[in-house]
Design a protein around this motif. Structure first.
Motif: not given
Ligand code: SF4
Length: 151
Positions: A6-8, A14-15, A40-43, A52, A96, A99, A101-102
């Protein structure tokens, strides 16, 4: 070994809140020549902006606090995360915790009150479905055991 991350957790901003969430123990592993992290940040990959509105899983949907349905973006981002893992030959993912996503194993319950329920984020579920082991930073020891055994 290649590891989707997770890039964050690397501190990239990217959060949803427009900041990162650097996980300091990762810094040591980044210096190792035998480990290659693929951020990677899926969002973001799903097309959502940063910052967001916060979102949580509600059953099969993902909704923002004001009721906006962002399921489509989460599903698209999950597919892109899986594709990235496949392209890069990632053997596992460190994502992460909690989340939508993660999160892996535990996510927020959709009430935006901080309550947690068993479940996976959309991207974590997709990666697991593709046979990629998923860890989170709150199970750091398990992740270290895995890369030691598999590396
Ligand atoms: Fe981090 Fe959310 Fe992006 Fe996953 S989707 S990498 S938890 S900011």
């Amino acid at each position: 070994m290649r590891i989707l991350v997770s890039a964050c957790l690397l501190g990239l901003i990217c959060r949803y809140s427009g900041d990162g969430k650097a996980f300091p123990p990762l810094a040591e592993l980044l210096k190792r020549g035998d480990l290659h992290f693929v951020p990677v940040c899926p969002e973001q990959l799903g097309g959502l902006p940063t910052p967001r509105p916060p979102a949580e899983r509600v059953g099969e949907r993902v909704l923002t606090r004001d009721g906006g349905d962002v399921t489509e973006q989460y599903v698209r981002g999950a597919a892109q995360a899986e594709e990235l893992a496949r392209l890069m030959g990632c053997q596992c993912a460190l994502l992460k915790a909690r989340s939508p996503s993660c999160g892996s194993g535990v996510v927020y319950d959709g009430t935006f009150t901080g309550r947690k329920v068993p479940g996976d984020g959309v991207a974590a579920a997709r990666l697991k479905g593709a046979g990629i082991p998923v860890f989170d930073e709150e199970h750091w020891a398990e992740f270290l055991d895995f890369i030691k055994e598999e590396g």
